[in-house]
Design a protein around this motif. Structure first.
Motif, short mmCIF file in Angstrom:
data_model
loop_
_atom_site.label_atom_id
_atom_site.label_comp_id
_atom_site.label_asym_id
_atom_site.label_seq_id
_atom_site.Cartn_x
_atom_site.Cartn_y
_atom_site.Cartn_z
N LEU A 1 43.73 -21.41 -34.79
CA LEU A 1 45.08 -21.54 -34.81
C LEU A 1 46.26 -20.83 -35.45
CD1 LEU A 1 45.04 -26.09 -34.25
CD2 LEU A 1 45.39 -23.75 -32.45
N SER B 1 47.01 -16.86 -34.08
CA SER B 1 47.75 -17.14 -32.62
C SER B 1 49.60 -16.89 -32.90
CB SER B 1 47.64 -18.51 -32.21
OG SER B 1 48.04 -19.53 -32.53
N THR B 2 49.99 -17.22 -34.37
CA THR B 2 51.07 -17.08 -34.94
C THR B 2 51.75 -15.95 -36.14
OG1 THR B 2 51.03 -18.65 -36.74
CG2 THR B 2 51.90 -19.67 -34.59
N VAL C 1 50.64 -22.47 -30.77
CA VAL C 1 49.19 -23.07 -30.78
C VAL C 1 48.79 -23.65 -29.90
CG1 VAL C 1 48.89 -24.58 -32.84
CG2 VAL C 1 49.65 -22.62 -33.13
N HIS D 1 46.35 -22.78 -26.93
CA HIS D 1 44.77 -22.61 -27.59
C HIS D 1 44.30 -24.30 -27.36
CE1 HIS D 1 44.24 -18.91 -28.98
NE2 HIS D 1 45.14 -18.90 -29.67
N TRP D 2 45.40 -25.11 -27.79
CA TRP D 2 44.49 -26.72 -27.50
C TRP D 2 44.83 -26.70 -26.62
CZ3 TRP D 2 42.52 -29.44 -31.38
CH2 TRP D 2 43.01 -29.30 -33.23
#
Length: 141
Positions: free
Chosen positions: A11, A14-15, A101, A104-105
């Motif tokens: 997570l 990803s940013t 994010v 991904h969730w």
């Protein structure tokens, strides 16, 4: 333990690229996340939520304010308070990061199915304990 570690790392990564482009890091992202969810959050409440030192938070907030991502104003009841909220640019950046994010969730939730997701949430709620669980509804002064 490893699953939690690698999930959190995924997570965060990803940013990272987007944050890095702006010279920002994970601490900036965490601060923006909570400020976005609690407009007019006090500095002391954010300090409590993040569990970092006043000096670390000061550095992060100063950078966010200098970049016009966070706005501060004096509290109405207590003039010593500094109330925080995202600027228009801050809102746009935080929404962009949140979407990265969220994707991904969403993939993980779709793969696991609703029963697994509900169970996962129950496990997370059980792990954080009553004191921190109460914080989910809003920051405590």
């Amino acid at each position: 333990m490893e699953l939690l570690y690698f999930a959190q790392s995924t997570l965060a990564r990803s940013t990272e690229s987007r944050l890095s482009e702006m010279g920002l890091g994970r601490a900036h992202h965490r601060a923006m996340y909570f400020i976005a969810r609690h407009p007019d959050l006090t500095v002391s409440a954010l300090l409590s939520l993040l569990g970092i030192t006043k000096q670390s938070l000061g550095r992060v907030l100063n950078e966010l304010v200098d970049r016009d991502l966070v706005e501060t104003r004096v509290g109405e009841r207590d003039r010593r308070q500094r109330l925080l909220r995202l600027s228009t640019a801050g809102i746009a950046l935080e929404q962009e990061l949140f979407e990265m994010v969220r994707q991904h969730w969403s993939r993980a939730y779709a793969r696991a199915g609703q029963n697994a997701v509900s169970g996962f949430w129950s496990v997370l709620e059980g792990m954080i304990g009553e004191a921190d669980l109460a914080r989910l509804s809003g920051p405590q002064e």
